[in-house]
Scaffold this active site. Structure first.
Site, PDB file in Angstrom:
ATOM      1  N   TYR A  89       0.828  -1.210   0.000  1.00  0.00           N
ATOM      2  CA  TYR A  89       0.000   0.000   0.000  1.00  0.00           C
ATOM      3  C   TYR A  89       0.860   1.257   0.000  1.00  0.00           C
ATOM      4  O   TYR A  89       1.977   1.244   0.496  1.00  0.00           O
ATOM      5  CB  TYR A  89      -0.906   0.018   1.240  1.00  0.00           C
ATOM      6  CG  TYR A  89      -2.047  -0.968   1.212  1.00  0.00           C
ATOM      7  CD1 TYR A  89      -2.393  -1.662   0.068  1.00  0.00           C
ATOM      8  CD2 TYR A  89      -2.780  -1.217   2.370  1.00  0.00           C
ATOM      9  CE1 TYR A  89      -3.448  -2.570   0.076  1.00  0.00           C
ATOM     10  CE2 TYR A  89      -3.832  -2.125   2.378  1.00  0.00           C
ATOM     11  CZ  TYR A  89      -4.157  -2.802   1.230  1.00  0.00           C
ATOM     12  OH  TYR A  89      -5.191  -3.700   1.237  1.00  0.00           O
ATOM     13  N   SER A 146     -14.113  -3.965   0.805  1.00  0.00           N
ATOM     14  CA  SER A 146     -15.044  -3.360  -0.158  1.00  0.00           C
ATOM     15  C   SER A 146     -16.501  -3.638   0.191  1.00  0.00           C
ATOM     16  O   SER A 146     -17.294  -4.043  -0.670  1.00  0.00           O
ATOM     17  CB  SER A 146     -14.756  -3.834  -1.582  1.00  0.00           C
ATOM     18  OG  SER A 146     -13.571  -3.283  -2.070  1.00  0.00           O
ATOM     19  N   GLY A 196     -18.785  -1.994  -2.088  1.00  0.00           N
ATOM     20  CA  GLY A 196     -18.542  -2.254  -3.499  1.00  0.00           C
ATOM     21  C   GLY A 196     -17.585  -1.289  -4.150  1.00  0.00           C
ATOM     22  O   GLY A 196     -17.832  -0.820  -5.273  1.00  0.00           O
ATOM     23  N   GLY A 231     -17.037   1.691  -3.344  1.00  0.00           N
ATOM     24  CA  GLY A 231     -17.653   3.019  -3.395  1.00  0.00           C
ATOM     25  C   GLY A 231     -18.912   3.054  -4.230  1.00  0.00           C
ATOM     26  O   GLY A 231     -19.682   4.028  -4.149  1.00  0.00           O
ATOM     27  N   LEU A 245     -21.690   1.337  -3.985  1.00  0.00           N
ATOM     28  CA  LEU A 245     -22.929   1.295  -3.199  1.00  0.00           C
ATOM     29  C   LEU A 245     -23.233   2.601  -2.474  1.00  0.00           C
ATOM     30  O   LEU A 245     -24.295   2.732  -1.874  1.00  0.00           O
ATOM     31  CB  LEU A 245     -22.862   0.134  -2.197  1.00  0.00           C
ATOM     32  CG  LEU A 245     -23.020  -1.262  -2.820  1.00  0.00           C
ATOM     33  CD1 LEU A 245     -22.687  -2.356  -1.818  1.00  0.00           C
ATOM     34  CD2 LEU A 245     -24.428  -1.448  -3.365  1.00  0.00           C
ATOM     35  N   GLY A 305     -23.636   5.185  -4.218  1.00  0.00           N
ATOM     36  CA  GLY A 305     -24.461   5.849  -5.218  1.00  0.00           C
ATOM     37  C   GLY A 305     -23.726   6.897  -6.031  1.00  0.00           C
ATOM     38  O   GLY A 305     -24.311   7.519  -6.924  1.00  0.00           O
ATOM     39  N   LYS A 306     -22.433   7.070  -5.773  1.00  0.00           N
ATOM     40  CA  LYS A 306     -21.714   8.174  -6.421  1.00  0.00           C
ATOM     41  C   LYS A 306     -21.479   7.961  -7.911  1.00  0.00           C
ATOM     42  O   LYS A 306     -21.143   8.920  -8.621  1.00  0.00           O
ATOM     43  CB  LYS A 306     -20.395   8.445  -5.705  1.00  0.00           C
ATOM     44  CG  LYS A 306     -19.352   7.351  -5.805  1.00  0.00           C
ATOM     45  CD  LYS A 306     -18.111   7.753  -5.003  1.00  0.00           C
ATOM     46  CE  LYS A 306     -17.013   6.696  -5.070  1.00  0.00           C
ATOM     47  NZ  LYS A 306     -15.833   7.093  -4.253  1.00  0.00           N
TER      48      LYS A 306
END
Length: 339
Positions: free
Chosen positions: A53, A218, A221, A223, A225, A227-228
């Site tokens: 990372y 996740s 999902g 990000g 889920l 809605g973006k």
């Protein structure tokens, strides 16, 4: 915040874990410290990182996240923090990691180099959970598990686990550990969300029967889920926006797996359900993730305090049977959104 056991180990962790994979890329040190402080103050005692990372993996960024986490950790009571990190998997498969010249392997040589580097960057004498980041099925598990057992006996590692592992690999590792008296994987860290329920097909039953805990990553999902990405939106700075617009072939394929017609349709219906419940859809998704008997701690991520708050709101939240049935109905309507 509820506490749960990791596998059959003696380690008990918070039901929500803070993932750190954007620390050092999307967030600088000051911002990363602020996120970790807020999570810690909210009752999270479990933090997950990795030697490779931050993401996306780049040679100039590699190891930076562990360095940031290590600096933050120095200001805390070490015994109050349960710290997880990972050794990268083999470099000859689906992905060539920008570390150790891309010639990584899950053998004694590389595991030893990896743990010493992680301990140095994290400024600690031991890691609470040490995980293989992805497997090497052709190499087998004997040398990997023997080396991890040695690290456990030396006090450098308390508990071991896997990540991105398969059904066969999980059972094979258990068999090798049992036959040779090696330490066993107590955890498995895999992708699991309402948009990706593949884990329930077989791995969930393996976890129940073998006493292995899932650490879902996740849970929203990637990000999606939140809605973006709905209604054609491609928010600036969002990972999949960048992958779809400027990423390489592998990154584009990954983004399309997460952002597609079925995943967006699922998200749209979950948003409506969350509104009925008067909660954020992110809160709904995280609560659903951790409300499984095979899950120990759900790994959340955030690039700001605003993003962190709806995930933290899932702590202690138990969805009703009726709500779970509605989620199942949505999943049945759009089966396997991520393939």
């Amino acid at each position: 915040m509820e506490k749960r056991r990791l596998g059959r180990s003696g380690m008990v962790v918070s039901e929500i874990c803070l993932g750190t994979m954007t620390f050092g890329s999307q967030l600088d040190e000051r911002e990363s410290f602020a996120i970790m402080d807020e999570a810690y103050e909210a009752g999270i005692d479990f933090f997950d990182t990795a030697e490779i990372y931050p993401v996306p993996p780049k040679a100039e960024w590699v190891n930076r996240t562990e360095e940031i986490v290590g600096k933050w950790l120095k200001g805390k009571d070490r015994s109050s923090i349960l710290l997880a990190t990972k050794v990268v998997g083999p470099g000859h498969g689906w992905f060539v990691p920008p570390i150790r010249s891309g010639k990584t392997a899950l053998d004694r040589h590389h595991i030893r180099i990896a743990i010493e580097g992680s301990l140095r960057r994290l400024q600690t004498d031991y890691v609470d959970l040490y995980q293989t980041h992805w497997p090497d099925h052709d190499f087998g598990y004997e040398e990997t598990l023997q080396t991890l057992t040695e690290l456990q006996e030396e006090g450098k590692v308390r508990v071991i686990g896997s990540s991105n592992e398969t059904e066969w690999g999980t059972m094979k590792a258990n068999q090798v550990a049992q036959e040779n008296g090696y330490a066993r994987y107590q955890t498995i860290q895999n992708n699991f969300s309402i948009n990706n329920r593949r884990f329930e097909d077989a791995l969930a039953d393996i976890c129940r029967r073998e006493g292995i805990s899932l650490l879902p990553y996740s849970p929203i999902g990637g990000g999606v889920l939140s809605g973006k990405y709905n209604n054609g939106a491609r928010p600036q700075g969002a990972r999949f926006s960048e992958y779809l617009q400027t990423g390489g072939e592998r990154q584009r394929q990954m983004a399309e797996r997460f952002v597609n017609d079925k995943s967006l349709a699922t998200t749209a219906e979950l948003i409506e359900l969350a509104q009925e419940l008067n909660i954020d859809v992110v809160t709904l998704a995280v609560a659903w993730s951790k409300q499984h008997d095979f899950v120990a701690s759900t790994i959340i991520g955030a690039n700001s305090s605003e993003q962190l708050k709806p995930s933290l709101a899932a702590a202690g939240l138990k969805l009703s049977d009726e709500t779970l049935q509605k989620i199942d109905a949505i999943s049945a309507k759009y089966p396997y959104p991520m393939g």
